[in-house]
Write a protein that holds these residues in place. Structure first.
Motif, PDB file in Angstrom:
ATOM      1  N   PHE A   1      -6.538   8.599  -6.955  1.00  0.00           N
ATOM      2  CA  PHE A   1      -5.319   9.138  -6.015  1.00  0.00           C
ATOM      3  C   PHE A   1      -4.356   8.109  -5.362  1.00  0.00           C
ATOM      4  O   PHE A   1      -3.105   8.066  -5.735  1.00  0.00           O
ATOM      5  CB  PHE A   1      -5.610  10.147  -5.070  1.00  0.00           C
ATOM      6  N   ILE A   2      -4.960   7.115  -4.894  1.00  0.00           N
ATOM      7  CA  ILE A   2      -4.021   6.029  -4.161  1.00  0.00           C
ATOM      8  C   ILE A   2      -3.691   5.247  -5.416  1.00  0.00           C
ATOM      9  O   ILE A   2      -2.481   4.835  -5.134  1.00  0.00           O
ATOM     10  CB  ILE A   2      -4.971   4.944  -3.207  1.00  0.00           C
ATOM     11  N   GLN A   3      -4.366   4.952  -6.254  1.00  0.00           N
ATOM     12  CA  GLN A   3      -3.750   4.108  -7.426  1.00  0.00           C
ATOM     13  C   GLN A   3      -2.469   4.959  -8.384  1.00  0.00           C
ATOM     14  O   GLN A   3      -1.455   4.216  -8.386  1.00  0.00           O
ATOM     15  CB  GLN A   3      -4.711   3.864  -8.692  1.00  0.00           C
ATOM     16  N   GLU A   4      -2.771   6.115  -8.081  1.00  0.00           N
ATOM     17  CA  GLU A   4      -1.366   6.950  -8.815  1.00  0.00           C
ATOM     18  C   GLU A   4      -0.330   6.857  -7.928  1.00  0.00           C
ATOM     19  O   GLU A   4       0.879   6.873  -8.411  1.00  0.00           O
ATOM     20  CB  GLU A   4      -1.884   8.355  -9.012  1.00  0.00           C
ATOM     21  N   SER A   5      -0.617   6.890  -6.768  1.00  0.00           N
ATOM     22  CA  SER A   5       0.484   6.846  -5.380  1.00  0.00           C
ATOM     23  C   SER A   5       1.127   5.678  -5.484  1.00  0.00           C
ATOM     24  O   SER A   5       2.491   5.630  -5.377  1.00  0.00           O
ATOM     25  CB  SER A   5      -0.085   7.357  -4.142  1.00  0.00           C
ATOM     26  N   LEU A   6       0.288   4.669  -5.714  1.00  0.00           N
ATOM     27  CA  LEU A   6       1.032   3.145  -5.755  1.00  0.00           C
ATOM     28  C   LEU A   6       1.786   3.130  -6.887  1.00  0.00           C
ATOM     29  O   LEU A   6       3.169   2.571  -6.873  1.00  0.00           O
ATOM     30  CB  LEU A   6      -0.067   2.246  -5.912  1.00  0.00           C
ATOM     31  N   VAL A   7       1.615   3.545  -8.139  1.00  0.00           N
ATOM     32  CA  VAL A   7       2.289   3.548  -9.331  1.00  0.00           C
ATOM     33  C   VAL A   7       3.706   4.337  -8.935  1.00  0.00           C
ATOM     34  O   VAL A   7       4.686   3.845  -9.675  1.00  0.00           O
ATOM     35  CB  VAL A   7       1.638   4.186 -10.556  1.00  0.00           C
ATOM     36  N   PHE A   8       3.450   5.498  -8.416  1.00  0.00           N
ATOM     37  CA  PHE A   8       4.704   6.238  -8.190  1.00  0.00           C
ATOM     38  C   PHE A   8       5.385   5.488  -7.248  1.00  0.00           C
ATOM     39  O   PHE A   8       7.091   5.521  -7.213  1.00  0.00           O
ATOM     40  CB  PHE A   8       4.288   7.538  -7.590  1.00  0.00           C
ATOM     41  N   LYS A   9       5.085   4.738  -6.185  1.00  0.00           N
ATOM     42  CA  LYS A   9       5.886   4.020  -5.363  1.00  0.00           C
ATOM     43  C   LYS A   9       6.547   2.841  -5.932  1.00  0.00           C
ATOM     44  O   LYS A   9       7.789   2.473  -5.643  1.00  0.00           O
ATOM     45  CB  LYS A   9       4.927   3.352  -4.299  1.00  0.00           C
TER      46      LYS A   9
ATOM     47  N   LYS B   1       0.768  -1.203   0.107  1.00  0.00           N
ATOM     48  CA  LYS B   1       0.051  -0.117   0.106  1.00  0.00           C
ATOM     49  C   LYS B   1       0.881   1.152   0.163  1.00  0.00           C
ATOM     50  O   LYS B   1       2.119   1.259   0.787  1.00  0.00           O
ATOM     51  CB  LYS B   1      -0.800   0.016   1.468  1.00  0.00           C
ATOM     52  N   PRO B   2       0.327   2.219  -0.677  1.00  0.00           N
ATOM     53  CA  PRO B   2       1.214   3.625  -0.760  1.00  0.00           C
ATOM     54  C   PRO B   2       0.708   4.335   0.654  1.00  0.00           C
ATOM     55  O   PRO B   2       0.015   4.160   1.258  1.00  0.00           O
ATOM     56  CB  PRO B   2       0.707   4.109  -1.869  1.00  0.00           C
ATOM     57  N   VAL B   3       2.057   5.115   1.066  1.00  0.00           N
ATOM     58  CA  VAL B   3       1.907   5.858   2.303  1.00  0.00           C
ATOM     59  C   VAL B   3       1.532   7.297   1.776  1.00  0.00           C
ATOM     60  O   VAL B   3       1.981   7.763   0.804  1.00  0.00           O
ATOM     61  CB  VAL B   3       3.123   5.944   3.000  1.00  0.00           C
ATOM     62  N   ILE B   4       0.308   7.724   2.321  1.00  0.00           N
ATOM     63  CA  ILE B   4      -0.237   9.189   2.033  1.00  0.00           C
ATOM     64  C   ILE B   4       0.115  10.113   2.920  1.00  0.00           C
ATOM     65  O   ILE B   4      -0.471   9.903   4.283  1.00  0.00           O
ATOM     66  CB  ILE B   4      -1.722   9.026   1.624  1.00  0.00           C
ATOM     67  N   GLY B   5       0.757  11.156   2.906  1.00  0.00           N
ATOM     68  CA  GLY B   5       0.944  12.323   3.805  1.00  0.00           C
ATOM     69  C   GLY B   5      -0.178  13.134   3.934  1.00  0.00           C
ATOM     70  O   GLY B   5      -0.609  13.380   2.725  1.00  0.00           O
ATOM     71  N   ILE B   6      -0.699  13.611   5.146  1.00  0.00           N
ATOM     72  CA  ILE B   6      -1.775  14.412   4.925  1.00  0.00           C
ATOM     73  C   ILE B   6      -1.483  15.632   5.746  1.00  0.00           C
ATOM     74  O   ILE B   6      -1.070  15.550   6.834  1.00  0.00           O
ATOM     75  CB  ILE B   6      -2.825  13.777   5.830  1.00  0.00           C
ATOM     76  N   THR B   7      -1.573  16.603   5.298  1.00  0.00           N
ATOM     77  CA  THR B   7      -1.085  18.138   5.942  1.00  0.00           C
ATOM     78  C   THR B   7      -1.986  18.495   7.072  1.00  0.00           C
ATOM     79  O   THR B   7      -3.201  17.939   7.204  1.00  0.00           O
ATOM     80  CB  THR B   7      -1.000  19.197   4.968  1.00  0.00           C
ATOM     81  N   THR B   8      -1.747  19.104   8.146  1.00  0.00           N
ATOM     82  CA  THR B   8      -2.528  19.514   9.230  1.00  0.00           C
ATOM     83  C   THR B   8      -2.723  21.008   9.407  1.00  0.00           C
ATOM     84  O   THR B   8      -2.132  21.861   8.650  1.00  0.00           O
ATOM     85  CB  THR B   8      -1.967  18.870  10.366  1.00  0.00           C
ATOM     86  N   TYR B   9      -3.729  21.207  10.303  1.00  0.00           N
ATOM     87  CA  TYR B   9      -4.231  22.518  10.620  1.00  0.00           C
ATOM     88  C   TYR B   9      -3.504  22.923  11.957  1.00  0.00           C
ATOM     89  O   TYR B   9      -3.631  22.239  12.918  1.00  0.00           O
ATOM     90  CB  TYR B   9      -5.609  22.441  10.768  1.00  0.00           C
ATOM     91  N   LEU B  10      -2.883  24.138  12.045  1.00  0.00           N
ATOM     92  CA  LEU B  10      -2.302  24.574  13.054  1.00  0.00           C
ATOM     93  C   LEU B  10      -3.406  25.612  14.169  1.00  0.00           C
ATOM     94  O   LEU B  10      -3.732  26.633  13.489  1.00  0.00           O
ATOM     95  CB  LEU B  10      -1.097  25.532  12.747  1.00  0.00           C
TER      96      LEU B  10
ATOM     97  N   VAL C   1       6.742   9.531   2.240  1.00  0.00           N
ATOM     98  CA  VAL C   1       5.203   9.077   1.644  1.00  0.00           C
ATOM     99  C   VAL C   1       5.431   9.131   0.051  1.00  0.00           C
ATOM    100  O   VAL C   1       6.440   9.449  -0.570  1.00  0.00           O
ATOM    101  CB  VAL C   1       4.501  10.495   1.884  1.00  0.00           C
ATOM    102  N   ASP C   2       4.355   8.681  -0.540  1.00  0.00           N
ATOM    103  CA  ASP C   2       4.173   8.395  -1.810  1.00  0.00           C
ATOM    104  C   ASP C   2       3.404   9.266  -2.553  1.00  0.00           C
ATOM    105  O   ASP C   2       3.266   9.073  -3.877  1.00  0.00           O
ATOM    106  CB  ASP C   2       3.876   6.614  -2.187  1.00  0.00           C
ATOM    107  N   GLY C   3       2.457   9.858  -1.958  1.00  0.00           N
ATOM    108  CA  GLY C   3       1.267  10.899  -2.319  1.00  0.00           C
ATOM    109  C   GLY C   3       1.195  11.962  -1.064  1.00  0.00           C
ATOM    110  O   GLY C   3       1.358  11.767  -0.052  1.00  0.00           O
ATOM    111  N   ILE C   4       0.463  12.876  -1.535  1.00  0.00           N
ATOM    112  CA  ILE C   4       0.348  13.899  -0.507  1.00  0.00           C
ATOM    113  C   ILE C   4      -1.096  14.678  -0.687  1.00  0.00           C
ATOM    114  O   ILE C   4      -1.316  15.218  -1.859  1.00  0.00           O
ATOM    115  CB  ILE C   4       1.494  15.235  -0.443  1.00  0.00           C
TER     116      ILE C   4
END
Length: 242
Positions: free
Chosen positions: A228-236, A2-11, A53-56
């Protein structure tokens, strides 16, 4: 794998670096491994997350400070965080340069546009005559609110297979002048840009609504995350990660 997906956060005002679980739930349901990225004021720290990560996903939240696109603020501007702006713009540039898959949601589409030298309407209701509703109060986040027209021959059309869908809406800013190598691929009935994509060979897609809030009640929106996950998997699998 599985691709690792980074998720930005709110301060937040209390200095918590946080994000709605709707993002993590949607990424996990679509087949990815969600990892939240805290906001750090050391700019060099973003490179370590790019390696991880593999996608953001660039998430919603604060208004982007208008000086990033050469303007002074209008009185309707909401909260800002230069710490978040600086960090996310640097994070975006590094991911973009590597052609890492990027998904922008609400503020995220605006950040993509500003990072690529575009501009924003700081407040659509005061700056665009005839604007319809885009930020309903006391409305659940999974309620469909207004229609969106999607252009054919776009990634977004491939994902939804429809020229017209209904989405939720919680924003008062929007894309004005498009950034470099971006094309608008969806609009609301009053002409507000609702989605952008890259004209280059890269999965770079931004939407102005909040699909992560609707994936449970309206499963059609999970298709966006699955692509998006599929694209990130290809990138990985290509081993492009630094």
């Amino acid at each position: 794998m599985k691709p690792v997906i980074g998720i930005t956060t709110y301060l937040s005002d209390t200095m918590y670096s946080t994000v709605s679980r709707n993002y993590t739930d949607s990424i996990y349901a679509a087949g990815g491994i969600p990892v939240t990225i805290p906001i750090l004021d050391q700019k060099t720290s973003y490179e370590e997350y790019i390696e991880l990560v593999d996608g953001i996903v660039f998430t919603g939240g604060n208004d982007i400070a208008p000086y990033y696109y050469g303007e002074n603020p209008v009185k309707e501007l909401h909260s800002q965080s230069s710490i978040r702006d600086d960090y996310e713009l640097s994070l975006f540039q590094s991911a973009y340069d590597q052609k890492m898959p990027i998904l922008g949601i609400c503020r995220g589409i605006q950040l993509i546009n500003v990072a690529l030298k575009g501009t924003l309407y700081q407040d659509i209701h005061s700056q665009i005559p005839g604007t319809l509703g885009h930020y309903p109060k006391q409305t659940a986040s999974d309620e469909l609110y207004h229609s969106v027209q999607i252009k054919k021959d776009t990634k977004l059309y491939e994902i939804f297979g429809e020229e017209r869908i209904f989405t939720n809406s919680f924003h008062h800013q929007s894309v004005k002048d498009l950034g470099t190598n971006l094309v608008a691929t969806a609009y609301s009935e009053d002409g507000i840009v609702e989605a952008v994509e890259s004209t280059e060979d890269q999965f770079l897609l931004g939407v102005q609504w909040h699909p992560e809030c609707m994936t449970k009640r309206h499963p059609m929106f999970l298709a966006l995350f699955r692509q998006f996950i599929q694209e990130s998997l290809v990138f990985k699998q290509k081993g492009v990660s630094v």
